[in-house]
Design a protein around this motif. Structure first.
Motif, PDB file in Angstrom:
ATOM      1  N   GLY A  49       0.119  14.119  -2.177  1.00 39.30           N
ATOM      2  CA  GLY A  49      -1.338  14.037  -2.213  1.00 39.30           C
ATOM      3  C   GLY A  49      -1.727  12.908  -3.148  1.00 39.30           C
ATOM      4  O   GLY A  49      -0.906  12.441  -3.936  1.00 39.30           O
TER       5      GLY A  49
ATOM      6  N   GLY B 168      -4.699  -4.158  -3.809  1.00 37.05           N
ATOM      7  CA  GLY B 168      -5.689  -3.108  -4.038  1.00 37.05           C
ATOM      8  C   GLY B 168      -4.924  -1.855  -4.400  1.00 37.05           C
ATOM      9  O   GLY B 168      -4.248  -1.284  -3.542  1.00 37.05           O
ATOM     10  N   HIS B 169      -4.951  -1.473  -5.658  1.00 34.05           N
ATOM     11  CA  HIS B 169      -4.144  -0.338  -6.125  1.00 34.05           C
ATOM     12  C   HIS B 169      -5.050   0.832  -6.505  1.00 34.05           C
ATOM     13  O   HIS B 169      -5.886   0.713  -7.397  1.00 34.05           O
ATOM     14  CB  HIS B 169      -3.293  -0.760  -7.333  1.00 34.05           C
ATOM     15  CG  HIS B 169      -2.244  -1.767  -6.980  1.00 34.05           C
ATOM     16  ND1 HIS B 169      -1.319  -2.237  -7.865  1.00 34.05           N
ATOM     17  CD2 HIS B 169      -1.962  -2.387  -5.802  1.00 34.05           C
ATOM     18  CE1 HIS B 169      -0.519  -3.108  -7.258  1.00 34.05           C
ATOM     19  NE2 HIS B 169      -0.897  -3.221  -6.010  1.00 34.05           N
ATOM     20  N   THR B 170      -4.853   1.948  -5.823  1.00 32.33           N
ATOM     21  CA  THR B 170      -5.695   3.118  -6.064  1.00 32.33           C
ATOM     22  C   THR B 170      -5.075   4.009  -7.133  1.00 32.33           C
ATOM     23  O   THR B 170      -3.878   4.296  -7.084  1.00 32.33           O
ATOM     24  CB  THR B 170      -5.842   3.942  -4.770  1.00 32.33           C
ATOM     25  OG1 THR B 170      -6.152   3.040  -3.712  1.00 32.33           O
ATOM     26  CG2 THR B 170      -6.918   5.006  -4.894  1.00 32.33           C
TER      27      THR B 170
ATOM     28  N   ASP C  61       2.866  14.448   2.742  1.00 30.55           N
ATOM     29  CA  ASP C  61       1.909  15.397   3.315  1.00 30.55           C
ATOM     30  C   ASP C  61       1.293  14.903   4.623  1.00 30.55           C
ATOM     31  O   ASP C  61       0.871  15.702   5.456  1.00 30.55           O
ATOM     32  CB  ASP C  61       0.788  15.676   2.297  1.00 30.55           C
ATOM     33  CG  ASP C  61       0.109  14.394   1.833  1.00 30.55           C
ATOM     34  OD1 ASP C  61       0.806  13.543   1.244  1.00 30.55           O
ATOM     35  OD2 ASP C  61      -1.101  14.227   2.072  1.00 30.55           O
TER      36      ASP C  61
ATOM     37  N   ASP D  72       0.810  -1.221   0.000  1.00 30.89           N
ATOM     38  CA  ASP D  72       0.000   0.000   0.000  1.00 30.89           C
ATOM     39  C   ASP D  72       0.845   1.273   0.000  1.00 30.89           C
ATOM     40  O   ASP D  72       0.463   2.284   0.594  1.00 30.89           O
ATOM     41  CB  ASP D  72      -0.966   0.008   1.203  1.00 30.89           C
ATOM     42  CG  ASP D  72      -1.867  -1.215   1.194  1.00 30.89           C
ATOM     43  OD1 ASP D  72      -2.257  -1.652   0.108  1.00 30.89           O
ATOM     44  OD2 ASP D  72      -2.173  -1.726   2.297  1.00 30.89           O
ATOM     45  N   GLU D  73       1.963   1.240  -0.665  1.00 35.65           N
ATOM     46  CA  GLU D  73       2.867   2.395  -0.703  1.00 35.65           C
ATOM     47  C   GLU D  73       2.441   3.429  -1.751  1.00 35.65           C
ATOM     48  O   GLU D  73       3.086   4.471  -1.898  1.00 35.65           O
ATOM     49  CB  GLU D  73       4.306   1.942  -1.025  1.00 35.65           C
ATOM     50  CG  GLU D  73       4.919   0.971  -0.020  1.00 35.65           C
ATOM     51  CD  GLU D  73       4.651  -0.489  -0.356  1.00 35.65           C
ATOM     52  OE1 GLU D  73       3.816  -0.759  -1.241  1.00 35.65           O
ATOM     53  OE2 GLU D  73       5.267  -1.361   0.270  1.00 35.65           O
ATOM     54  N   ALA D  74       1.396   3.106  -2.508  1.00 33.61           N
ATOM     55  CA  ALA D  74       0.915   3.932  -3.634  1.00 33.61           C
ATOM     56  C   ALA D  74       1.600   3.529  -4.942  1.00 33.61           C
ATOM     57  O   ALA D  74       1.882   4.369  -5.799  1.00 33.61           O
ATOM     58  CB  ALA D  74       1.038   5.432  -3.378  1.00 33.61           C
ATOM     59  N   LYS D  75       1.818   2.226  -5.079  1.00 33.26           N
ATOM     60  CA  LYS D  75       2.380   1.693  -6.331  1.00 33.26           C
ATOM     61  C   LYS D  75       1.453   1.988  -7.504  1.00 33.26           C
ATOM     62  O   LYS D  75       1.894   2.313  -8.601  1.00 33.26           O
ATOM     63  CB  LYS D  75       2.572   0.163  -6.221  1.00 33.26           C
ATOM     64  CG  LYS D  75       3.528  -0.250  -5.125  1.00 33.26           C
ATOM     65  CD  LYS D  75       3.591  -1.756  -4.976  1.00 33.26           C
ATOM     66  CE  LYS D  75       2.333  -2.368  -4.411  1.00 33.26           C
ATOM     67  NZ  LYS D  75       2.032  -2.007  -3.018  1.00 33.26           N
ATOM     68  N   GLY D  76       0.125   1.875  -7.238  1.00 29.60           N
ATOM     69  CA  GLY D  76      -0.856   2.107  -8.293  1.00 29.60           C
ATOM     70  C   GLY D  76      -0.733   3.511  -8.852  1.00 29.60           C
ATOM     71  O   GLY D  76      -0.782   3.725 -10.056  1.00 29.60           O
TER      72      GLY D  76
ATOM     73  N   THR E 130      -7.406  -1.283   1.301  1.00 32.49           N
ATOM     74  CA  THR E 130      -8.215  -1.136   0.091  1.00 32.49           C
ATOM     75  C   THR E 130      -9.089  -2.373  -0.137  1.00 32.49           C
ATOM     76  O   THR E 130     -10.206  -2.271  -0.625  1.00 32.49           O
ATOM     77  CB  THR E 130      -7.274  -0.939  -1.127  1.00 32.49           C
ATOM     78  OG1 THR E 130      -6.276   0.004  -0.760  1.00 32.49           O
ATOM     79  CG2 THR E 130      -7.997  -0.423  -2.337  1.00 32.49           C
TER      80      THR E 130
ATOM     81  N   SER F  72       5.669  12.352  -3.392  1.00 32.45           N
ATOM     82  CA  SER F  72       4.239  12.556  -3.593  1.00 32.45           C
ATOM     83  C   SER F  72       3.639  13.225  -2.362  1.00 32.45           C
ATOM     84  O   SER F  72       3.954  12.861  -1.227  1.00 32.45           O
ATOM     85  CB  SER F  72       3.629  11.179  -3.871  1.00 32.45           C
ATOM     86  OG  SER F  72       2.264  11.202  -3.757  1.00 32.45           O
TER      87      SER F  72
ATOM     88  N   LYS G  46       3.210  10.103   0.215  1.00 31.70           N
ATOM     89  CA  LYS G  46       2.437  10.498   1.399  1.00 31.70           C
ATOM     90  C   LYS G  46       3.225  11.369   2.382  1.00 31.70           C
ATOM     91  O   LYS G  46       3.017  11.304   3.592  1.00 31.70           O
ATOM     92  CB  LYS G  46       1.837   9.266   2.077  1.00 31.70           C
ATOM     93  CG  LYS G  46       0.956   8.449   1.118  1.00 31.70           C
ATOM     94  CD  LYS G  46       0.197   7.339   1.786  1.00 31.70           C
ATOM     95  CE  LYS G  46      -1.219   7.712   2.091  1.00 31.70           C
ATOM     96  NZ  LYS G  46      -2.099   6.585   2.400  1.00 31.70           N
TER      97      LYS G  46
ATOM     98  N   ARG H  58      -4.910   0.216   8.963  1.00 31.41           N
ATOM     99  CA  ARG H  58      -3.514  -0.221   8.859  1.00 31.41           C
ATOM    100  C   ARG H  58      -2.761   0.217  10.111  1.00 31.41           C
ATOM    101  O   ARG H  58      -3.036   1.289  10.658  1.00 31.41           O
ATOM    102  CB  ARG H  58      -2.863   0.390   7.623  1.00 31.41           C
ATOM    103  CG  ARG H  58      -3.512  -0.063   6.332  1.00 31.41           C
ATOM    104  CD  ARG H  58      -2.868   0.606   5.113  1.00 31.41           C
ATOM    105  NE  ARG H  58      -3.585   0.277   3.885  1.00 31.41           N
ATOM    106  CZ  ARG H  58      -3.874   1.149   2.920  1.00 31.41           C
ATOM    107  NH1 ARG H  58      -3.516   2.412   3.040  1.00 31.41           N
ATOM    108  NH2 ARG H  58      -4.521   0.768   1.848  1.00 31.41           N
TER     109      ARG H  58
HETATM  110  P1  GDP Z   1      -0.844   0.458  -3.526  1.00 30.50           P
HETATM  111  O1  GDP Z   1      -1.466  -0.830  -3.090  1.00 30.50           O
HETATM  112  O2  GDP Z   1       0.640   0.488  -3.294  1.00 30.50           O
HETATM  113  O3  GDP Z   1      -1.190   0.839  -4.940  1.00 30.50           O
HETATM  114  O4  GDP Z   1      -1.453   1.597  -2.583  1.00 30.50           O
HETATM  115  P2  GDP Z   1      -2.995   1.747  -2.109  1.00 30.50           P
HETATM  116  O5  GDP Z   1      -3.782   2.268  -3.252  1.00 30.50           O
HETATM  117  O6  GDP Z   1      -3.469   0.516  -1.454  1.00 30.50           O
HETATM  118  O7  GDP Z   1      -2.847   2.808  -0.957  1.00 30.50           O
HETATM  119  C1  GDP Z   1      -2.323   4.091  -1.175  1.00 30.50           C
HETATM  120  C2  GDP Z   1      -3.365   5.141  -0.687  1.00 30.50           C
HETATM  121  O8  GDP Z   1      -2.718   6.389  -0.500  1.00 30.50           O
HETATM  122  C3  GDP Z   1      -4.465   5.385  -1.672  1.00 30.50           C
HETATM  123  O9  GDP Z   1      -5.652   5.654  -0.981  1.00 30.50           O
HETATM  124  C4  GDP Z   1      -3.999   6.627  -2.430  1.00 30.50           C
HETATM  125  O10 GDP Z   1      -5.061   7.396  -2.990  1.00 30.50           O
HETATM  126  C5  GDP Z   1      -3.330   7.395  -1.339  1.00 30.50           C
HETATM  127  N1  GDP Z   1      -2.193   8.248  -1.758  1.00 30.50           N
HETATM  128  C6  GDP Z   1      -1.295   8.015  -2.737  1.00 30.50           C
HETATM  129  N2  GDP Z   1      -0.329   8.952  -2.724  1.00 30.50           N
HETATM  130  C7  GDP Z   1      -0.630   9.796  -1.728  1.00 30.50           C
HETATM  131  C8  GDP Z   1       0.014  10.964  -1.188  1.00 30.50           C
HETATM  132  O11 GDP Z   1       1.090  11.385  -1.629  1.00 30.50           O
HETATM  133  N3  GDP Z   1      -0.597  11.571  -0.136  1.00 30.50           N
HETATM  134  C9  GDP Z   1      -1.766  11.114   0.402  1.00 30.50           C
HETATM  135  N4  GDP Z   1      -2.274  11.771   1.432  1.00 30.50           N
HETATM  136  N5  GDP Z   1      -2.387  10.010  -0.072  1.00 30.50           N
HETATM  137  C10 GDP Z   1      -1.824   9.361  -1.106  1.00 30.50           C
END
Ligand code: GDP
Ligand code: IMO
Ligand code: MG
Length: 429
Positions: free
Chosen positions: A417, A40-42, A332, A13-17, A298, A415, A330, A304
């Protein structure tokens, strides 16, 4: 060399998506090579918000081909639902989606068996997503798996299911779970397979042609290094390999094609599920991270666990994968914290004052380790509006540079946001 790999550098959940979405605009192919719908990739882009569990990025660029390699375990329902969802949102994908017939299929008994194991372990449970991953990969390596190719012929499928149900039903019944009926399962699987049949085609040749033509290929890792079957905090890990080296087995791409290996790390640490987490915080700044970071799973919606960034772990995953760069996400979320800590190693009760490392022991050993921290000043101002590195507060810049120096890997982007635009390049020092 045309291949870029995006990998989780922590516990997922590091924001790979989001990073994959950013880089997939110019890609000829975007592919998944591991995991299943436990991911679960957002993605938030001009089409809105997407939470994808099985399909790779690339869906938003009409010229990009999307590939699911043999290393991915397929839940037929999830795949059918995601294809339908994209179609409804004006992003048809069927004609440019290639799912390898070598992919193993999650059968109805896999999540049921997983629940039996998890419940039997009680407090020692892994805390899985209950998508059947452990059992489906166990069947794969013990020659009991059923692959998409097997679903093309009803007789082949019926015979394989007959054998599997003979064994699996006796386990289910022994633990009070009703047995599955062969004909019901057969019809259900065939029904679901018919919804996705046309996308099942081996991508190997197409991928090799793409590589030979020097076109860009982006590989979207699922899960993360610390959940890897071999190098993660086993048994608090996942069932497939999550590492850069996994692309040969999981997709059919040889290591010599790799140019960029991007490790994605949050500016702090999270994990969902059980297992050691030395820098975990309960309450205080951990609560801020949970709330500001919206740290809820996700796939399962579970909160978490949150804690300080652990640089011993990040350096380990960078070495393990050979990250050529890091994306720090993240940032921010830390904006309102006055003082920050970063973990730079551990002390173990049996090893005195020596600073020790993750890789020296197993999960039980890590449970007993106490982190050694380095304090950093917070910045107490919003970073969300920054679009250039020099627009970030000085203490945020110092935090980023410290991470980079400790890990020994350049941070190429930060990143601030969830939106695609909320990312800034970091100049090379
Ligand atoms: P993944 O599984 O690595 O793709 O990550 P997830 O999608 O499970 O979780 C990442 C969450 O952080 C998602 O809800 C994103 O919308 C959110 N997100 C991504 N980048 C940032 C960021 O720089 N700041 C904030 N506040 N949220 C972020
Ligand atoms: P993405 O790709 C975070 C965790 C589960 C559990 C362990 C084993 O979105 O980063 P499993 O269902 O795989 O057998 O569960 O792994 N886990 C994840 N944690 N992000 C994920 O994927 C995860 N996929 C599995 O919470 O601790
Ligand atoms: Mg996720």
């Amino acid at each position: 060399m045309p291949v870029t790999i995006i990998l989780g550098a922590q516990w997922g959940d590091e924001a790979k998506g989001k990073i994959a979405d950013l880089l997939s605009g110019d890609a000829a192919v975007v592919a998944r090579f591991n995991g299943g719908d436990n991911a679960g990739h957002t993605v938030i882009n001009s089409y809105g918000e997407f939470k994808l569990r099985l399909l790779p990025n690339g869906f938003a660029s009409p010229e990009t081909r999307c590939v699911i390699g043999p290393g991915v375990a397929i839940n037929l329902q999830t795949l059918a639902d995601e294809i339908a969802m994209l179609g409804e949102r004006g992003l048809p994908i069927r004609e440019r989606l290639w799912v390898s017939p070598r992919c193993h299929v999650v059968m109805p008994y896999h999540p049921l068996l997983e629940a039996i194991y998890e419940d039997a372990k009680g407090a020692a449970k892994t805390g899985t997503t209950r998508r059947g991953m452990g059992p489906v990969y166990a069947d794969k390596v013990s020659y009991n798996g059923i692959r998409l190719a097997d679903l093309m012929d009803r007789n082949v499928l019926a015979e394989k299911l007959r054998v599997q149900l003979a064994v699996k039903n006796s386990i289910l019944e022994a633990f009070g779970t009703p047995a599955l009926d062969l004909h019901v399962v057969l019809d259900e699987i065939q029904d679901k397979f018919n919804q996705i049949r046309e996308v099942v085609r081996e991508p190997f040749g197409m991928l090799q042609d793409t590589l030979m033509a020097s076109k860009q290929v982006v590989l979207e890792g699922a899960q993360a290094a610390l959940l890897d079957t071999d190098w993660g905090t086993y048994p608090y890990s996942t069932a497939s390999t999550t590492l850069a080296g996994g692309i040969t087995a999981g997709l059919g791409i040889a290591p010599r094609w790799i140019e960029r290996v991007i490790g994605v790390s949050k500016a702090y640490q999270t994990r969902v599920g059980s297992g050691p987490f030395p820098t975990e915080l309960t309450g205080g700044p951990g609560e801020v991270m949970l709330k500001r970071g919206q740290e809820y799973g996700t796939v399962t919606g579970r909160p978490r666990r949150c804690g300080w960034l652990d640089l011993d772990l990040l350096r380990f995953t960078a070495q393990l994968n050979g990250f050529t760069e890091l994306a720090l996400t993240k940032l921010d979320v830390l904006d309102s914290l006055e003082e920050l800590q970063i973990g730079v190693g551990y002390r173990h009760p049996e090893l005195g004052e020596a600073v020790v490392h993750y890789w020296q022991g197993d999960a039980r050993w890590l449970e007993r380790c106490e982190p050694v921290y380095e304090a950093k000043s917070g910045w107490l101002q919003s970073t969300a509006e920054a679009r250039r590195f020099d627009e970030l507060p000085a203490s945020a810049q110092a935090y980023i540079r410290r991470v980079e120096a400790f890990v020994g890997t350049p941070i190429s982007m930060v990143s601030v946001g969830p939106e695609r635009s909320e990312i800034l390049p970091v100049p090379v020092l």
